[in-house]
Motif scaffolding. Structure first.
Motif, PDB file in Angstrom:
ATOM      1  N   ALA A 134       0.856  -1.187   0.000  1.00  0.00           N
ATOM      2  CA  ALA A 134       0.000   0.000   0.000  1.00  0.00           C
ATOM      3  C   ALA A 134       0.889   1.233   0.000  1.00  0.00           C
ATOM      4  O   ALA A 134       2.119   1.136   0.092  1.00  0.00           O
ATOM      5  CB  ALA A 134      -0.925  -0.006   1.219  1.00  0.00           C
ATOM      6  N   THR A 135       0.264   2.393  -0.106  1.00  0.00           N
ATOM      7  CA  THR A 135       0.970   3.664  -0.020  1.00  0.00           C
ATOM      8  C   THR A 135       0.600   4.351   1.283  1.00  0.00           C
ATOM      9  O   THR A 135      -0.584   4.403   1.635  1.00  0.00           O
ATOM     10  CB  THR A 135       0.603   4.579  -1.196  1.00  0.00           C
ATOM     11  N   LEU A 136       1.596   4.857   2.004  1.00  0.00           N
ATOM     12  CA  LEU A 136       1.302   5.585   3.234  1.00  0.00           C
ATOM     13  C   LEU A 136       0.794   6.968   2.838  1.00  0.00           C
ATOM     14  O   LEU A 136       1.562   7.822   2.399  1.00  0.00           O
ATOM     15  CB  LEU A 136       2.547   5.698   4.126  1.00  0.00           C
ATOM     16  N   GLY A 137      -0.508   7.151   2.961  1.00  0.00           N
ATOM     17  CA  GLY A 137      -1.125   8.387   2.486  1.00  0.00           C
ATOM     18  C   GLY A 137      -0.922   9.565   3.412  1.00  0.00           C
ATOM     19  O   GLY A 137      -0.606  10.672   2.972  1.00  0.00           O
ATOM     20  N   GLN A 138      -1.070   9.352   4.732  1.00  0.00           N
ATOM     21  CA  GLN A 138      -0.988  10.485   5.658  1.00  0.00           C
ATOM     22  C   GLN A 138      -0.723   9.995   7.077  1.00  0.00           C
ATOM     23  O   GLN A 138      -1.315   9.016   7.530  1.00  0.00           O
ATOM     24  CB  GLN A 138      -2.304  11.276   5.621  1.00  0.00           C
ATOM     25  N   TRP A 139       0.192  10.689   7.761  1.00  0.00           N
ATOM     26  CA  TRP A 139       0.366  10.457   9.185  1.00  0.00           C
ATOM     27  C   TRP A 139      -0.683  11.261   9.944  1.00  0.00           C
ATOM     28  O   TRP A 139      -0.834  12.464   9.704  1.00  0.00           O
ATOM     29  CB  TRP A 139       1.761  10.883   9.634  1.00  0.00           C
ATOM     30  N   LEU A 140      -1.411  10.602  10.824  1.00  0.00           N
ATOM     31  CA  LEU A 140      -2.449  11.265  11.602  1.00  0.00           C
ATOM     32  C   LEU A 140      -1.946  11.692  12.973  1.00  0.00           C
ATOM     33  O   LEU A 140      -2.617  12.460  13.680  1.00  0.00           O
ATOM     34  CB  LEU A 140      -3.662  10.336  11.757  1.00  0.00           C
ATOM     35  N   LYS A 141      -0.783  11.184  13.374  1.00  0.00           N
ATOM     36  CA  LYS A 141      -0.150  11.563  14.637  1.00  0.00           C
ATOM     37  C   LYS A 141       1.314  11.902  14.380  1.00  0.00           C
ATOM     38  O   LYS A 141       1.970  11.262  13.556  1.00  0.00           O
ATOM     39  CB  LYS A 141      -0.243  10.421  15.665  1.00  0.00           C
ATOM     40  N   ALA A 142       1.808  12.913  15.090  1.00  0.00           N
ATOM     41  CA  ALA A 142       3.195  13.330  14.952  1.00  0.00           C
ATOM     42  C   ALA A 142       4.021  12.781  16.112  1.00  0.00           C
ATOM     43  O   ALA A 142       3.484  12.484  17.181  1.00  0.00           O
ATOM     44  CB  ALA A 142       3.290  14.855  14.920  1.00  0.00           C
ATOM     45  N   ALA A 146       9.035   5.584  10.696  1.00  0.00           N
ATOM     46  CA  ALA A 146      10.062   4.977   9.844  1.00  0.00           C
ATOM     47  C   ALA A 146       9.808   5.171   8.364  1.00  0.00           C
ATOM     48  O   ALA A 146      10.679   4.880   7.541  1.00  0.00           O
ATOM     49  CB  ALA A 146      10.156   3.475  10.156  1.00  0.00           C
ATOM     50  N   VAL A 147       8.618   5.657   8.015  1.00  0.00           N
ATOM     51  CA  VAL A 147       8.230   5.772   6.602  1.00  0.00           C
ATOM     52  C   VAL A 147       7.683   7.166   6.347  1.00  0.00           C
ATOM     53  O   VAL A 147       6.908   7.694   7.159  1.00  0.00           O
ATOM     54  CB  VAL A 147       7.172   4.710   6.236  1.00  0.00           C
ATOM     55  N   ALA A 148       8.044   7.753   5.216  1.00  0.00           N
ATOM     56  CA  ALA A 148       7.536   9.078   4.846  1.00  0.00           C
ATOM     57  C   ALA A 148       6.202   8.950   4.121  1.00  0.00           C
ATOM     58  O   ALA A 148       5.885   7.905   3.535  1.00  0.00           O
ATOM     59  CB  ALA A 148       8.544   9.794   3.952  1.00  0.00           C
ATOM     60  N   GLU A 149       5.399  10.001   4.173  1.00  0.00           N
ATOM     61  CA  GLU A 149       4.142  10.022   3.433  1.00  0.00           C
ATOM     62  C   GLU A 149       4.418   9.875   1.941  1.00  0.00           C
ATOM     63  O   GLU A 149       5.350  10.475   1.405  1.00  0.00           O
ATOM     64  CB  GLU A 149       3.394  11.327   3.703  1.00  0.00           C
ATOM     65  N   GLY A 150       3.621   9.037   1.286  1.00  0.00           N
ATOM     66  CA  GLY A 150       3.800   8.787  -0.141  1.00  0.00           C
ATOM     67  C   GLY A 150       4.636   7.573  -0.448  1.00  0.00           C
ATOM     68  O   GLY A 150       4.708   7.156  -1.610  1.00  0.00           O
ATOM     69  N   SER A 161       5.773  18.513  24.993  1.00  0.00           N
ATOM     70  CA  SER A 161       5.094  19.796  24.796  1.00  0.00           C
ATOM     71  C   SER A 161       5.524  20.395  23.478  1.00  0.00           C
ATOM     72  O   SER A 161       6.677  20.311  23.083  1.00  0.00           O
ATOM     73  CB  SER A 161       5.454  20.756  25.936  1.00  0.00           C
ATOM     74  N   GLY A 162       4.554  21.012  22.800  1.00  0.00           N
ATOM     75  CA  GLY A 162       4.846  21.685  21.537  1.00  0.00           C
ATOM     76  C   GLY A 162       5.099  20.726  20.392  1.00  0.00           C
ATOM     77  O   GLY A 162       5.795  21.068  19.445  1.00  0.00           O
ATOM     78  N   ALA A 163       4.565  19.509  20.482  1.00  0.00           N
ATOM     79  CA  ALA A 163       4.752  18.567  19.386  1.00  0.00           C
ATOM     80  C   ALA A 163       4.078  19.090  18.140  1.00  0.00           C
ATOM     81  O   ALA A 163       2.956  19.556  18.185  1.00  0.00           O
ATOM     82  CB  ALA A 163       4.168  17.202  19.762  1.00  0.00           C
ATOM     83  N   THR A 164       4.751  19.004  17.022  1.00  0.00           N
ATOM     84  CA  THR A 164       4.194  19.527  15.767  1.00  0.00           C
ATOM     85  C   THR A 164       3.489  18.424  15.020  1.00  0.00           C
ATOM     86  O   THR A 164       3.875  17.259  15.090  1.00  0.00           O
ATOM     87  CB  THR A 164       5.314  20.092  14.882  1.00  0.00           C
ATOM     88  N   PRO A 165       2.438  18.760  14.258  1.00  0.00           N
ATOM     89  CA  PRO A 165       1.700  17.728  13.567  1.00  0.00           C
ATOM     90  C   PRO A 165       2.429  17.162  12.370  1.00  0.00           C
ATOM     91  O   PRO A 165       2.120  16.102  11.905  1.00  0.00           O
ATOM     92  CB  PRO A 165       0.420  18.467  13.135  1.00  0.00           C
ATOM     93  N   ALA A 166       3.370  17.895  11.818  1.00  0.00           N
ATOM     94  CA  ALA A 166       4.039  17.432  10.610  1.00  0.00           C
ATOM     95  C   ALA A 166       5.140  16.454  10.967  1.00  0.00           C
ATOM     96  O   ALA A 166       5.971  16.728  11.835  1.00  0.00           O
ATOM     97  CB  ALA A 166       4.632  18.607   9.847  1.00  0.00           C
ATOM     98  N   PRO A 167       5.225  15.309  10.307  1.00  0.00           N
ATOM     99  CA  PRO A 167       6.231  14.325  10.632  1.00  0.00           C
ATOM    100  C   PRO A 167       7.603  14.692  10.121  1.00  0.00           C
ATOM    101  O   PRO A 167       8.578  14.073  10.468  1.00  0.00           O
ATOM    102  CB  PRO A 167       5.719  13.055   9.946  1.00  0.00           C
ATOM    103  N   GLN A 168       7.722  15.700   9.248  1.00  0.00           N
ATOM    104  CA  GLN A 168       8.987  16.070   8.679  1.00  0.00           C
ATOM    105  C   GLN A 168       9.379  17.454   9.164  1.00  0.00           C
ATOM    106  O   GLN A 168       8.532  18.300   9.421  1.00  0.00           O
ATOM    107  CB  GLN A 168       8.902  16.072   7.153  1.00  0.00           C
ATOM    108  N   ASP A 169      10.682  17.696   9.298  1.00  0.00           N
ATOM    109  CA  ASP A 169      11.173  19.000   9.687  1.00  0.00           C
ATOM    110  C   ASP A 169      11.269  19.869   8.447  1.00  0.00           C
ATOM    111  O   ASP A 169      12.127  19.658   7.604  1.00  0.00           O
ATOM    112  CB  ASP A 169      12.548  18.850  10.347  1.00  0.00           C
ATOM    113  N   GLY A 229       3.712  15.149  -8.248  1.00  0.00           N
ATOM    114  CA  GLY A 229       4.367  13.900  -7.898  1.00  0.00           C
ATOM    115  C   GLY A 229       4.525  13.744  -6.412  1.00  0.00           C
ATOM    116  O   GLY A 229       3.697  14.140  -5.618  1.00  0.00           O
ATOM    117  N   GLU A 230       5.681  13.177  -5.991  1.00  0.00           N
ATOM    118  CA  GLU A 230       5.926  12.914  -4.581  1.00  0.00           C
ATOM    119  C   GLU A 230       7.118  13.698  -4.063  1.00  0.00           C
ATOM    120  O   GLU A 230       7.640  13.435  -2.993  1.00  0.00           O
ATOM    121  CB  GLU A 230       6.173  11.419  -4.380  1.00  0.00           C
TER     122      GLU A 230
END
Length: 432
Positions: free
Chosen positions: A17-25, A60-64, A84-92, A117-118
């Motif tokens: 499958a494809t990892l479409g979206q991380w719902l937790k950071a 361990a896996v990036a979106e897409g 505290s201050g956890a960001t929703p985006a999994p990437q910096d 694309g990706e």
């Protein structure tokens, strides 16, 4: 102690499958069975749940990215404390932003870029008090929908967690048409190339979704394998429209669901399939399989494409049962929560292009089925009744079928049965 989060079993014959979206950071608190990621398969979206209570750890896996069944995609720290201050985006995005600023400026291909694309999940953000180079982070699924619907994500107010843009937000947004130059961000105006001002041409390249790839492959297989032919008829919708108008309020009050036209056609199809069993059959090797039941596949539009869930044993369902099942399919198709098993095993398909304004079409069969019924828009046309020319609400019907199994006589007879039942709905009640 860290607990591994693995890709669950996705269904028969589906291995990736494809990892479409991380719902937790990373750093966010999670509960057992709470969704932390969304996977896109060939047919549906599947949520991956946390196995334990704790804190989201390493992703361990990036979106897409493509992931295999059983692969470890993240860790959850059991019993940990949320940072505290956890960001929703999994990437910096900070490092990415600095690298982009340090790189030589390149002319943009359009005043507002949606990405393709990706390679990039961000789009220029408009307005607000922040930096003009701020970025909106979009999941691959949302980004594809932005491109397909031609909307400006910088004008969309996200309703997801931490203000992230969801598919529903994109569907509710208005497509970008012609916009005045003063409505564009200043940074976008400065980067616009001269070619854009003089009517330069643009191209976008977007990777096909797994669903679209599967649809393309199956439809081409159908064309290559079956001896397809389409026959047409028209039907006078006067009596069905009158019956619906007469009983729709009582029907909704009693059953809690609206009475639509699809219920009439599903019930009419079950009668016609009983009388012309070849249309409900299929070819398996050198054998023909005939069935005494009708599992009707109904084409439903979803944000990621067309899906075809199955109404099981439609011949035994009431009008209310059919309408409730279809309404449930439509809602869950929009939410991406249909299950794999709900889209397998259909014996006959009904596709309603009329909801999009189609006048006539030649639908392609859904293998291994042998036929598909296409419905189209209702419009008043002049017809002759009792020697008089009158205007009646008419609809064209199209039956595409596999000529290896279904003869022309059977196909025409099937459409005539449908026409008779719709033009005289009493037949549906007295089983004629």
């Amino acid at each position: 102690m860290a607990t591994e989060v693995k890709v669950p079993t996705l269904g028969e014959s589906i291995s990736e499958a494809t990892l479409g979206q991380w719902l937790k950071a990373p750093g966010e608190a999670v509960k057992a069975d709470e969704p932390i990621a969304s996977l896109e398969t060939d047919k549906v979206a599947v949520e991956v749940n946390s196995p334990v209570d704790g804190v989201m750890g390493e992703q361990a896996v990036a979106e897409g990215a493509t992931v295999q069944v059983g692969a470890v995609i993240a860790l959850v720290e059991a019993g940990g404390t949320a940072a505290s201050g956890a960001t929703p985006a999994p990437q910096d995005r900070t490092a990415v932003g600095k690298a982009e600023q340090a790189a030589p400026a390149e002319p943009a291909s359009a005043p507002v870029s949606y990405g393709s694309g990706e390679q990039d999940n961000s789009v220029p953000a408009q307005g607000g008090s922040g930096d003009d180079n701020a970025a909106l982070t979009l999941s691959p699924a949302v980004r594809r929908l932005v491109l397909e619907r031609h909307v400006d994500p910088s004008q969309i107010k996200g309703t997801g967690k931490d203000g992230r843009i969801t598919k529903d937000d994109v569907l509710a947004a208005k497509p970008v048409t012609a916009r005045a130059p003063e409505a564009l961000p200043a940074s976008s105006q400065a980067q616009a190339p001269a070619a854009a001002a003089t009517g330069g041409r643009k191209e976008e390249r977007v990777r096909m979704t797994r669903l679209r790839q599967t649809v393309a492959r199956r439809l081409k297989e159908a064309q290559n394998t079956a001896a397809m032919l389409t026959t047409f008829n028209d039907v006078d919708m006067t009596e069905v429209i009158a019956a619906r108008a007469r009983y729709k309020d009582l029907f909704e009050k009693k059953h809690g669901i609206r009475l639509g036209f699809m219920g009439f056609f599903v019930k009419a199809a079950t009668l016609a399939l009983r009388d012309v069993p070849g249309v409900n059959g299929s070819i398996e090797g050198d054998e023909i399989v005939y069935r005494d039941y009708a599992d009707i596949s109904v084409a439903v539009s979803a944000p990621q494409g067309l899906v075809v869930p199955v109404i099981r044993d439609a011949q035994d369902l009431s009008f209310a049962g059919v309408e409730k099942t279809i309404a449930d399919f439509g809602k869950r198709a929009k939410d991406g929560t249909l299950k794999m098993e709900e889209m397998k095993g259909g014996t006959f398909t009904i596709s309603n292009g009329g909801v999009f304004g189609s006048l006539m079409s030649t639908p392609i069969i859904n293998p291994p089925q042998s036929a598909v019924l296409g419905l189209h828009r209702i419009e008043e046309r002049p017809v002759v009744r009792d020697g008089q020319i009158v205007a009646r609400p008419m609809m064209y019907l199209a039956l595409s079928y596999d000529h290896r199994l279904v003869d022309g006589r059977e196909a025409v007879s099937f459409l005539v049965r449908i026409k008779e039942a719709i033009e005289d709905p009493t037949r549906l009640l007295i089983d004629l």
